[in-house]
Design a protein around this motif. Structure first.
Motif, PDB file in Angstrom:
ATOM      1  N   HIS A 164       0.913  -1.351  -0.022  1.00 32.27           N
ATOM      2  CA  HIS A 164       0.200  -0.096   0.058  1.00 32.27           C
ATOM      3  C   HIS A 164       0.810   1.236   0.184  1.00 32.27           C
ATOM      4  O   HIS A 164       0.518   1.969  -0.795  1.00 32.27           O
ATOM      5  CB  HIS A 164      -0.882   0.026   1.051  1.00 32.27           C
ATOM      6  CG  HIS A 164      -2.113  -0.772   0.944  1.00 32.27           C
ATOM      7  ND1 HIS A 164      -3.203  -0.288   0.601  1.00 32.27           N
ATOM      8  CD2 HIS A 164      -2.584  -1.995   1.310  1.00 32.27           C
ATOM      9  CE1 HIS A 164      -4.153  -1.290   0.561  1.00 32.27           C
ATOM     10  NE2 HIS A 164      -3.734  -2.352   0.800  1.00 32.27           N
ATOM     11  N   ALA A 165       1.823   1.201   0.914  1.00 31.37           N
ATOM     12  CA  ALA A 165       2.713   2.322   0.847  1.00 31.37           C
ATOM     13  C   ALA A 165       3.433   2.700  -0.459  1.00 31.37           C
ATOM     14  O   ALA A 165       3.861   3.741  -0.869  1.00 31.37           O
ATOM     15  CB  ALA A 165       3.738   2.124   1.998  1.00 31.37           C
ATOM     16  N   PHE A 166       3.856   1.398  -1.148  1.00 27.35           N
ATOM     17  CA  PHE A 166       4.487   1.734  -2.321  1.00 27.35           C
ATOM     18  C   PHE A 166       3.702   2.214  -3.288  1.00 27.35           C
ATOM     19  O   PHE A 166       4.293   2.745  -4.261  1.00 27.35           O
ATOM     20  CB  PHE A 166       4.966   0.117  -2.800  1.00 27.35           C
ATOM     21  CG  PHE A 166       6.463   0.167  -3.283  1.00 27.35           C
ATOM     22  CD1 PHE A 166       7.377   1.123  -3.143  1.00 27.35           C
ATOM     23  CD2 PHE A 166       6.772  -1.088  -3.914  1.00 27.35           C
ATOM     24  CE1 PHE A 166       8.470   1.086  -3.618  1.00 27.35           C
ATOM     25  CE2 PHE A 166       8.292  -0.961  -4.401  1.00 27.35           C
ATOM     26  CZ  PHE A 166       9.057  -0.103  -4.383  1.00 27.35           C
ATOM     27  N   ALA A 167       2.377   2.081  -3.204  1.00 25.60           N
ATOM     28  CA  ALA A 167       1.380   2.406  -4.423  1.00 25.60           C
ATOM     29  C   ALA A 167       1.184   4.065  -4.539  1.00 25.60           C
ATOM     30  O   ALA A 167       0.657   4.683  -5.493  1.00 25.60           O
ATOM     31  CB  ALA A 167       0.052   1.769  -4.040  1.00 25.60           C
ATOM     32  N   ALA A 168       1.155   4.550  -3.335  1.00 25.42           N
ATOM     33  CA  ALA A 168       0.847   5.977  -3.046  1.00 25.42           C
ATOM     34  C   ALA A 168       2.002   6.864  -2.991  1.00 25.42           C
ATOM     35  O   ALA A 168       3.113   6.349  -2.284  1.00 25.42           O
ATOM     36  CB  ALA A 168      -0.168   6.128  -1.906  1.00 25.42           C
ATOM     37  N   PRO A 169       2.066   8.111  -3.762  1.00 22.78           N
ATOM     38  CA  PRO A 169       3.104   9.050  -3.204  1.00 22.78           C
ATOM     39  C   PRO A 169       3.170   9.199  -2.003  1.00 22.78           C
ATOM     40  O   PRO A 169       2.055   9.606  -1.017  1.00 22.78           O
ATOM     41  CB  PRO A 169       2.580  10.414  -4.009  1.00 22.78           C
ATOM     42  CG  PRO A 169       1.564   9.848  -5.108  1.00 22.78           C
ATOM     43  CD  PRO A 169       1.087   8.458  -4.390  1.00 22.78           C
ATOM     44  N   PRO A 170       4.209   9.170  -1.023  1.00 24.61           N
ATOM     45  CA  PRO A 170       4.476   9.483   0.197  1.00 24.61           C
ATOM     46  C   PRO A 170       4.146  11.006   0.610  1.00 24.61           C
ATOM     47  O   PRO A 170       4.320  11.830  -0.345  1.00 24.61           O
ATOM     48  CB  PRO A 170       5.838   9.062   0.589  1.00 24.61           C
ATOM     49  CG  PRO A 170       6.753   9.156  -0.779  1.00 24.61           C
ATOM     50  CD  PRO A 170       5.483   8.942  -1.819  1.00 24.61           C
ATOM     51  N   PRO A 171       3.845  11.218   1.848  1.00 27.06           N
ATOM     52  CA  PRO A 171       3.441  12.701   2.182  1.00 27.06           C
ATOM     53  C   PRO A 171       5.015  13.307   2.311  1.00 27.06           C
ATOM     54  O   PRO A 171       5.914  12.858   2.374  1.00 27.06           O
ATOM     55  CB  PRO A 171       2.979  12.678   3.599  1.00 27.06           C
ATOM     56  CG  PRO A 171       3.117  11.296   4.287  1.00 27.06           C
ATOM     57  CD  PRO A 171       3.401  10.387   3.014  1.00 27.06           C
ATOM     58  N   ARG A 316      10.199   6.345  -1.378  1.00 19.71           N
ATOM     59  CA  ARG A 316      10.655   7.284  -2.076  1.00 19.71           C
ATOM     60  C   ARG A 316      11.829   6.837  -2.937  1.00 19.71           C
ATOM     61  O   ARG A 316      12.254   7.355  -3.712  1.00 19.71           O
ATOM     62  CB  ARG A 316      11.143   8.543  -0.940  1.00 19.71           C
ATOM     63  CG  ARG A 316      10.077   9.231  -0.530  1.00 19.71           C
ATOM     64  CD  ARG A 316      10.823  10.413   0.515  1.00 19.71           C
ATOM     65  NE  ARG A 316       9.670  11.189   1.151  1.00 19.71           N
ATOM     66  CZ  ARG A 316       8.905  10.636   2.307  1.00 19.71           C
ATOM     67  NH1 ARG A 316       9.288   9.650   2.903  1.00 19.71           N
ATOM     68  NH2 ARG A 316       8.120  11.560   2.783  1.00 19.71           N
ATOM     69  N   HIS A 317      12.330   5.665  -2.696  1.00 16.46           N
ATOM     70  CA  HIS A 317      13.611   5.302  -3.254  1.00 16.46           C
ATOM     71  C   HIS A 317      13.424   3.773  -3.391  1.00 16.46           C
ATOM     72  O   HIS A 317      14.084   2.884  -3.072  1.00 16.46           O
ATOM     73  CB  HIS A 317      14.855   5.549  -2.391  1.00 16.46           C
ATOM     74  CG  HIS A 317      15.210   6.955  -2.052  1.00 16.46           C
ATOM     75  ND1 HIS A 317      15.687   7.923  -3.030  1.00 16.46           N
ATOM     76  CD2 HIS A 317      14.861   7.721  -0.880  1.00 16.46           C
ATOM     77  CE1 HIS A 317      15.661   9.088  -2.268  1.00 16.46           C
ATOM     78  NE2 HIS A 317      15.170   8.925  -1.181  1.00 16.46           N
ATOM     79  N   PRO A 318      12.587   3.639  -4.605  1.00 15.49           N
ATOM     80  CA  PRO A 318      12.453   2.289  -4.946  1.00 15.49           C
ATOM     81  C   PRO A 318      13.642   1.340  -5.408  1.00 15.49           C
ATOM     82  O   PRO A 318      13.527   0.024  -5.202  1.00 15.49           O
ATOM     83  CB  PRO A 318      11.327   2.179  -6.139  1.00 15.49           C
ATOM     84  CG  PRO A 318      11.474   3.382  -6.645  1.00 15.49           C
ATOM     85  CD  PRO A 318      11.936   4.367  -5.548  1.00 15.49           C
ATOM     86  N   ASP A 319      14.521   1.866  -5.847  1.00  9.52           N
ATOM     87  CA  ASP A 319      15.830   1.256  -5.967  1.00  9.52           C
ATOM     88  C   ASP A 319      16.551   0.498  -5.024  1.00  9.52           C
ATOM     89  O   ASP A 319      17.349  -0.439  -5.135  1.00  9.52           O
ATOM     90  CB  ASP A 319      16.939   2.164  -6.771  1.00  9.52           C
ATOM     91  CG  ASP A 319      17.280   3.332  -5.690  1.00  9.52           C
ATOM     92  OD1 ASP A 319      16.054   4.192  -5.450  1.00  9.52           O
ATOM     93  OD2 ASP A 319      18.522   3.656  -5.552  1.00  9.52           O
ATOM     94  N   VAL A 320      16.303   0.843  -3.698  1.00 10.34           N
ATOM     95  CA  VAL A 320      17.052   0.187  -2.772  1.00 10.34           C
ATOM     96  C   VAL A 320      16.586  -1.301  -2.623  1.00 10.34           C
ATOM     97  O   VAL A 320      17.424  -1.867  -2.333  1.00 10.34           O
ATOM     98  CB  VAL A 320      16.645   1.022  -1.323  1.00 10.34           C
ATOM     99  CG1 VAL A 320      17.190   2.434  -1.224  1.00 10.34           C
ATOM    100  CG2 VAL A 320      15.049   0.849  -0.813  1.00 10.34           C
ATOM    101  N   LEU A 321      15.331  -1.465  -2.997  1.00  8.34           N
ATOM    102  CA  LEU A 321      15.060  -2.918  -2.912  1.00  8.34           C
ATOM    103  C   LEU A 321      15.566  -3.950  -3.842  1.00  8.34           C
ATOM    104  O   LEU A 321      15.610  -5.078  -3.827  1.00  8.34           O
ATOM    105  CB  LEU A 321      13.292  -3.060  -3.070  1.00  8.34           C
ATOM    106  CG  LEU A 321      12.647  -2.400  -1.974  1.00  8.34           C
ATOM    107  CD1 LEU A 321      11.029  -2.620  -2.075  1.00  8.34           C
ATOM    108  CD2 LEU A 321      13.113  -2.798  -0.592  1.00  8.34           C
TER     109      LEU A 321
END
Length: 423
Positions: A164-171, A316-321
């Motif tokens: 869920h957190a991955f799907a939405a822009p973080p605040p 914010r940084h999907p590359d880390v995964l």
């Protein structure tokens, strides 16, 4: 020898896609951070195209398992993970299925990135996927190894919350130089979840927001503010170790401490220097490797935000995964143990040591601290006082934020934080 004619300029849109392809290669093959690779991958591009290249690569990384599933479902023989055709297809499909690019434009702007047989393959697979009416799932799928680790450590609920957190822009979280949170929340059109904090739910151009030019605040995820909150206010000396880019340094300086901020990166310290100048806060900056550097005298407080896998900042940084290679967490945990042991010797008697990592891996948090406490009987956990933090502490006295923490308020990054008192 006749002069060669100058190369023809690439069609509009292609240079940004070529830069995005370089970014995917940097992250997935070399393990480079996405932000760090942007300068080289997008060299010579205008700012708009640089931003597009970054957005394309970031969204492809966010959706990578789902994109690969579509590609594998449309090919008779599985393409190698590092095949250029696979990455080009990822870029084409993420444009058409996630970013709203018309399919004809999505494929036309990536085909120049491949030649010969791969070009025909890319065109054919893309066409097959689109004709099948494929869609990406509403919630991105986490990489399989990541999902397995987090399920084992935090439960399936945390994995679902992470999706869920991955799907939405973080605040957008802001830390204030002064504590007038309610006034700034009203002025910025946000809300406050803690003293000295304002959260904006909508994306914004940061430099254009009220208060930026006068240095009234800086961008800092709420979870990232927890370590300095546990140090608290003070008038003595504090060491901020692995300090850059500097949000915690600014917090400590604003809280009255005499701060020495140490980091090994010259460029990151330069960014910290700029933020100090903008906020008119003061700290001594030291460029040094903590494995060989030592302070001239013990400090009343030491904050070690240790180098880690950074898996907690995946929103914010999907590359880390995709950069956590086998064995990397163990290697980083060994470095953390070394730095933690050194930092512990720099704390004055009765002083405070705060250890933190922006990681969701227990080896970089809970397990690390248990080993430290077993080896250092001169330290004891000092739990947060009631109301001191906007999140609850674990029964052991440390603080752990996971996917799902503060979910009703927009969530926060994954962090491990512990305050230790030297006896």
């Amino acid at each position: 020898m006749a002069d060669r004619p100058p190369p023809r300029p690439e069609p509009p849109g292609v240079p940004a896609r070529r830069a995005a392809l370089r970014l995917l290669d940097a992250v997935l093959r070399r393990g480079d951070p996405l932000e760090g690779a942007l300068g080289g991958a997008a060299r010579g591009l205008e700012e708009r195209d640089r931003g597009l290249a970054h957005a394309l690569a970031a969204e492809a990384l966010r959706r990578l398992p789902d994109l690969d599933a579509l590609i594998d479902g449309a090919t008779r023989q599985r393409l190698p993970d590092d095949a250029k055709a696979r990455s080009v297809l990822r870029l084409a499909l993420v444009q058409a299925l996630a970013l709203g690019t018309p399919p004809h434009a999505a494929i036309a702007t990536v085909l120049p990135l491949v030649d010969g047989g791969p070009r025909k393959l890319v065109h054919g697979v893309f066409g097959a996927v689109m004709r099948a009416g494929a869609r990406l799932p509403d919630l991105p799928t986490l990489p399989g190894d990541t999902a397995a680790r987090w399920a084992a450590a935090w439960g399936e609920e945390a994995v679902a919350a992470a999706r869920h957190a991955f799907a939405a822009p973080p605040p957008l979280d802001l830390s204030l130089r002064d504590d007038d949170a309610l006034a700034w929340a009203e002025r910025l059109g946000g809300r406050s979840l803690a003293p000295g904090h304002v959260r904006l739910d909508a994306a914004a151009a940061v430099p254009s927001l009220p208060g930026y030019a006068e240095g009234a605040w800086w961008v800092q995820d709420l979870a990232a503010s927890l370590p300095a909150r546990l140090v608290g206010r003070g008038v003595g000396s504090v060491l901020d170790l692995c300090a850059a880019p500097g949000g915690k340094t600014l917090q400590l300086a604003a809280a009255g401490w005499r701060v020495t901020a140490v980091d090994a990166s010259e460029s990151r310290l330069a960014r910290l220097s700029d933020n100090l100048a903008r906020t008119t806060l003061v700290a001594e900056l030291v460029r040094a490797d903590l494995r060989v550097w030592s302070p001239s005298a013990p400090a009343e407080a030491v904050l070690l935000d240790a180098p880690c896998s950074a898996s907690g900042i995946f929103r914010r940084h999907p590359d880390v995964l995709h950069r956590i290679r086998p064995g990397a967490v163990a290697e980083l945990a060994a470095l953390q143990a070394e730095l933690l042991a050194r930092a512990a010797d720099w704390v004055a008697p009765a002083g405070v040591l705060v250890y933190a990592t922006c990681s969701l891996e227990p080896a970089e948090g809970e397990e690390q601290l248990r080993r430290f406490l077993a080896a250092r009987p001169d330290y004891v956990i000092e739990p947060p006082r009631p109301g001191e933090l906007p999140v609850a502490a674990a029964p052991e006295g440390w603080v752990r934020t996971v996917p799902g923490t503060l979910a009703a308020d927009g969530g926060c990054d994954g962090f491990f934080v512990a305050r230790l008192r030297r006896r």
